[in-house]
Structures are given as structure tokens and as C-alpha cells.
Design an enzyme around this catalytic site. Structure first.
Site, PDB file in Angstrom:
ATOM      1  N   TYR A 141       0.822  -1.219   0.000  1.00  0.00           N
ATOM      2  CA  TYR A 141       0.000   0.000   0.000  1.00  0.00           C
ATOM      3  C   TYR A 141       0.855   1.269   0.000  1.00  0.00           C
ATOM      4  O   TYR A 141       0.373   2.347  -0.307  1.00  0.00           O
ATOM      5  CB  TYR A 141      -0.938   0.023   1.216  1.00  0.00           C
ATOM      6  CG  TYR A 141      -2.049  -1.009   1.143  1.00  0.00           C
ATOM      7  CD1 TYR A 141      -2.160  -1.863   0.069  1.00  0.00           C
ATOM      8  CD2 TYR A 141      -2.979  -1.119   2.161  1.00  0.00           C
ATOM      9  CE1 TYR A 141      -3.158  -2.817  -0.002  1.00  0.00           C
ATOM     10  CE2 TYR A 141      -3.995  -2.064   2.107  1.00  0.00           C
ATOM     11  CZ  TYR A 141      -4.066  -2.908   1.019  1.00  0.00           C
ATOM     12  OH  TYR A 141      -5.063  -3.837   0.950  1.00  0.00           O
ATOM     13  N   LYS A 187       3.583 -15.630   1.410  1.00  0.00           N
ATOM     14  CA  LYS A 187       3.508 -16.320   0.116  1.00  0.00           C
ATOM     15  C   LYS A 187       4.970 -16.578  -0.269  1.00  0.00           C
ATOM     16  O   LYS A 187       5.443 -16.172  -1.338  1.00  0.00           O
ATOM     17  CB  LYS A 187       2.774 -15.408  -0.888  1.00  0.00           C
ATOM     18  CG  LYS A 187       2.406 -16.066  -2.192  1.00  0.00           C
ATOM     19  CD  LYS A 187       1.286 -17.068  -2.093  1.00  0.00           C
ATOM     20  CE  LYS A 187       1.045 -17.724  -3.435  1.00  0.00           C
ATOM     21  NZ  LYS A 187       0.186 -18.916  -3.361  1.00  0.00           N
ATOM     22  N   ASP A 219      -2.919 -18.288   0.668  1.00  0.00           N
ATOM     23  CA  ASP A 219      -4.070 -18.954   0.031  1.00  0.00           C
ATOM     24  C   ASP A 219      -4.587 -20.090   0.913  1.00  0.00           C
ATOM     25  O   ASP A 219      -5.791 -20.273   1.102  1.00  0.00           O
ATOM     26  CB  ASP A 219      -3.731 -19.444  -1.381  1.00  0.00           C
ATOM     27  CG  ASP A 219      -2.334 -20.023  -1.502  1.00  0.00           C
ATOM     28  OD1 ASP A 219      -1.570 -19.958  -0.513  1.00  0.00           O
ATOM     29  OD2 ASP A 219      -1.990 -20.561  -2.568  1.00  0.00           O
ATOM     30  N   ASP A 243      -5.586  -7.329   5.160  1.00  0.00           N
ATOM     31  CA  ASP A 243      -6.784  -6.619   4.722  1.00  0.00           C
ATOM     32  C   ASP A 243      -7.845  -7.639   4.299  1.00  0.00           C
ATOM     33  O   ASP A 243      -9.016  -7.569   4.691  1.00  0.00           O
ATOM     34  CB  ASP A 243      -6.403  -5.716   3.538  1.00  0.00           C
ATOM     35  CG  ASP A 243      -7.500  -4.730   3.181  1.00  0.00           C
ATOM     36  OD1 ASP A 243      -8.529  -4.725   3.866  1.00  0.00           O
ATOM     37  OD2 ASP A 243      -7.330  -3.973   2.224  1.00  0.00           O
ATOM     38  N   ASP A 247     -11.200  -9.520   6.870  1.00  0.00           N
ATOM     39  CA  ASP A 247     -12.606  -9.452   6.460  1.00  0.00           C
ATOM     40  C   ASP A 247     -13.244 -10.839   6.477  1.00  0.00           C
ATOM     41  O   ASP A 247     -14.385 -11.003   6.919  1.00  0.00           O
ATOM     42  CB  ASP A 247     -12.742  -8.844   5.058  1.00  0.00           C
ATOM     43  CG  ASP A 247     -12.899  -7.336   5.130  1.00  0.00           C
ATOM     44  OD1 ASP A 247     -12.493  -6.751   6.146  1.00  0.00           O
ATOM     45  OD2 ASP A 247     -13.422  -6.738   4.165  1.00  0.00           O
TER      46      ASP A 247
END
Ligand code: NAD
Length: 365
Positions: A141, A187, A219, A243, A247
Site C-alpha cells: 500500500y 507467500k 491462500d 486486509d 474481512d
């Protein structure tokens, strides 16, 4: 003990739920040997209307001089067409950056009486209780270079050693107070930045031999949250992965109106519900105050080392839900629909009840 808190109600339902949060502070101050010095300031659209600026120096100064900041929510239709830097949401980003809040904590805890409302089966969900610790001020970001033109778009995911060290340390510190397990998400099979994240995490772990550390690809983590969420205690993630995962974690355990969060830095801490200002129901006494009240509980736990008060609040919320009270966002058949104020009244009653039971229990011991 006395703590100074900057109170930022913000816009829309932020103002309504903050009134309820302050009622709770009063009740807790009366029960425990603690006092709160509150300073209310403006942020977001409300601040823009008054001062032409969604985040004034005056508000920032108050935050710098506080032990903690409590925030409602910002935003609304009225301010949508303002220039980007004048929008209420820009104020929030600036506030988080100014206070260097690099660690975002979102709990994924299931209230038992709410099991039915989840999209997951009871037997998978029951007993789920973990926190997602998301790095908040670095990663893709903020990484340079970034940009796009007609032919390509690009962002850069980069992390420095101090950035990874401090968030990893925070994860182990939180795990110490909970189930003593950290799952670091990355990852590393394809991204070098993730290999680095993993290596630095392992190095920091050497200072915490009592904590179990495992590594999981992002994942697989997404899959595991819905397959077997009970396996997690503290989930340590970079900005982007957190992020998304927070959620997923939030929604398996409840509705938007019930999700609290904490954002913590070296010096400052800010507590706020995950949801926004809900302009569609603002001013109607319909908003669910639970996310805000649970954010107050997080403030007691993380900023004031009052985890006993935090536990009482959580138990009071649990009992209130068990009695069948529901605000409009979590309405279920056969349950009693209540307003913002009625829900808070009930939680405060339950809080008093649990606190009294515990006092009697202590006496009998
Ligand atoms: P939102 O979270 O405000 O609302 C989404 C939906 O959930 C709405 O239907 C709303 O009524 C409902 N809802 C949210 N919180 C609720 C609660 N406590 N009780 C009952 N129902 C609740 O998201 P949105 O509609 O996408 O955004 C509205 C405004 O809020 C926008 O201006 C957005 O930028 C802003 N926003 C602010 C924050 C923040 O302050 N941290 C976060 C997200 C969105």
C-alpha cells in the site's frame, strides 16, 4: 489510575454509538478504581463543516497528548464530492499515519448465542477465538515505485527489517497473553518479500521460546479460516494479506455492526469499530453499538492492562445476545428487535450483574 482519552465521534452513526461508549466508560470508572479524562474533538465531515478541514492540528494535538483515542466512524453522502484530501476518509488515513499505528488488531471471536447467524456450521465455528494482527503502515500500500500508464500498472511490496521486527514482536507479545501460538502468513513460495518476512519472523521468535510459531501460505490460510478456524490464536500478516483475511475472519463470526478493532503503535493507540458511518440508518437510533462497545473493551485490554474489565464487557455482550436482543443489522426470527439505546441499556445491566456475581464469588472464596 487516571487515563486521558481523546474522543472522536466523527459522522453519521459514529456520533450515536460514541454516546453509548461513553456511558460504558462511566460505568467502568464507577466499578473499578480508575478515572477517565475525556477530551472530545472533531474529525471527518463534521470537522470539515466546522473548520474547512477534516482533521485539524487541534484534534491531532489532543491525540498526541492522550493515552488512547476512541473513534466512531467518518464519512457520508454529503462529503462525497469533496477533493480527495478534504474527504472524511482522508482524515482517518492521515490520523493513522500521524500516530504511526503500524499494528492493526481485529479479533475473530464467536459469541455463542450468535452461532446460528454465521455462514459456517456450528460445529466448525464453535470455540473460534483468534486475532488477526495486520501490519498497517508498510507493504504494497505504501511501497515505491508505484503508478500506471496506458501500458502497465505496478505497485511494490517491500518491507524493511525494522518494520517486520516490530510487528512480529507485537504478535508474540499478544500471543503471550492468549493461547501462545502465532501463525505467520506469507507467500514465501513465490515472493522474495515473503521469504524475508518469514526469516525475520523466525529471528524474532528466538526471544519468545514459550510461543509456538508456524508459517502458512496466504491462500491456504484463507481456506483454513473457513475449514477449521479453531486452529488459530494470533495470525500475523502483512498489510495486503491482512486486509483480505481480516474481512473473512470477521464475517464468519458476526456482522459488521459487531466487529471491533485496535490500531497500535509504539506511542499511541486508536480503537474503533470496523464499520463505517452507515448514513442509511444515521440519526434513527437503529445502529448496533456492540462494535463500538467491544472496541472500548479492547482499549481496556491493550492500552490500560485492564483485561478483567474487558472480559466483563465481553461476557455482558454475550449474555445480552443470549437473551435474544437484536438490533436491526443482526435481526433474527423470534428475537426481540431493539434500538441502539435499548441494546446499550441491556449490556450495561448485564455488566452490572456479571460484576456483582464476580464480587460475590470473590467474597465466597
Ligand atoms: P458502512 O459500514 O457504513 O455500512 C455498510 C452497511 O452496514 C450499511 O447498510 C449500514 O447500515 C450497515 N451497518 C454498518 N454499521 C452498522 C451498525 N453499527 N449497526 C447497524 N448497521 C450497520 O459502509 P459503507 O456504507 O460502505 O460506507 C458509508 C460511509 O462510511 C462512507 O462514507 C465510507 O467511506 C465510510 N466508512 C468509514 C469507515 C471508518 O470510519 N472507519 C469505514 C468504512 C466506511
Amino acid at each position: 489510575m487516571s487515563y486521558k482519552i481523546t474522543v472522536l465521534p466523527g459522522d453519521g452513526i459514529g456520533q450515536e454509538i460514541m454516546v453509548q461508549a461513553l456511558r460504558f466508560l462511566k460505568v467502568v470508572a464507577e466499578k473499578f478504581d480508575v478515572s477517565f479524562q475525556l477530551e472530545e474533538k472533531q474529525i471527518g465531515g463534521t470537522s470539515y463543516d466546522l473548520f474547512g478541514n477534516p482533521l485539524t492540528e487541534d484534534t491531532l494535538e489532543s491525540c498526541y497528548a492522550s493515552d488512547a483515542v476512541l473513534l466512531g466512524a467518518v464519512g457520508g453522502y454529503k462529503w462525497e464530492s469533496l477533493e480527495h484530501h478534504l474527504k472524511p476518509e482522508a482524515a482517518l488515513l492521515k490520523l493513522r499515519k500521524s500516530l504511526d499505528l503500524y499494528a492493526n488488531i481485529r479479533p475473530a471471536r464467536v459469541y455463542k448465542s450468535f452461532l446460528e447467524a454465521s455462514s459456517l456450521k456450528n460445529e466448525i465455528l464453535d470455540g473460534t477465538d483468534f486475532v488477526v494482527l495486520r501490519e498497517l503502515t508498510g507493504g504494497i500500500y505504501f511501497g515505491q515505485p508505484r503508478g500506471y500508464d496506458k501500458n502497465e500498472g505496478y505497485n511494490t511490496m517491500r518491507y524493511s527489517r525494522p518494520e517486520v521486527e516490530r510487528i512480529a514482536r507485537q504478535a508474540f507479545e499478544i500471543a503471550k497473553t492468549r493461547g501462545k501460538r502465532v501463525t505467520s502468513v506469507d507467500k514465501a513460495n513465490v515472493l522474495e518479500v515473503s521469504q524475508f518476512w518469514r526469516e525475520v519472523g523466525k529471528e524474532v521468535h528466538k526471544d519468545y521460546p514459550e510461543i509456538e510459531l508456524n508459517h502458512m501460505y496466504v491462500d491456504n490460510t484463507a481456506m483454513q479460516i473457513v475449514r477449521n478456524p479453531r486452529q488459530f490464536d494470533v495470525m500475523l500478516t502483512s498489510n495486503l494479506f491482512g486486509d483480505i483475511l481480516s474481512d473473512i475472519a470477521g464475517m464468519i463470526t458476526g456482522s459488521l455492526g459487531m466487529l471491533p478493532s485496535a490500531s497500535i503503535g509504539e506511542k499511541y493507540a486508536l480503537y474503533e469499530p470496523v464499520h463505517g458511518s452507515a448514513p442509511d440508518i444515521a440519526g434513527q437510533n437503529k445502529a448496533n453499538p456492540i462494535a463500538m462497545i467491544a472496541s472500548v473493551a479492547m482499549m481496556f485490554e491493550y492500552s490500560f492492562q485492564m483485561s478483567h474489565a474487558a472480559k466483563l464487557i465481553d461476557e455482558a455482550i454475550e449474555r445480552t445476545l443470549k437473551k435474544g436482543l437484536r438490533t436491526v443489522d443482526i435481526q433474527q426470527q423470534g428475537m426481540k428487535l431493539v434500538s441502539t439505546v435499548e441494546m446499550t441499556d441491556a449490556i450495561i445491566n448485564q455488566f452490572e450483574e456479571v460484576a456483582n456475581e464476580q464480587a460475590v464469588g470473590m467474597f465466597l472464596l
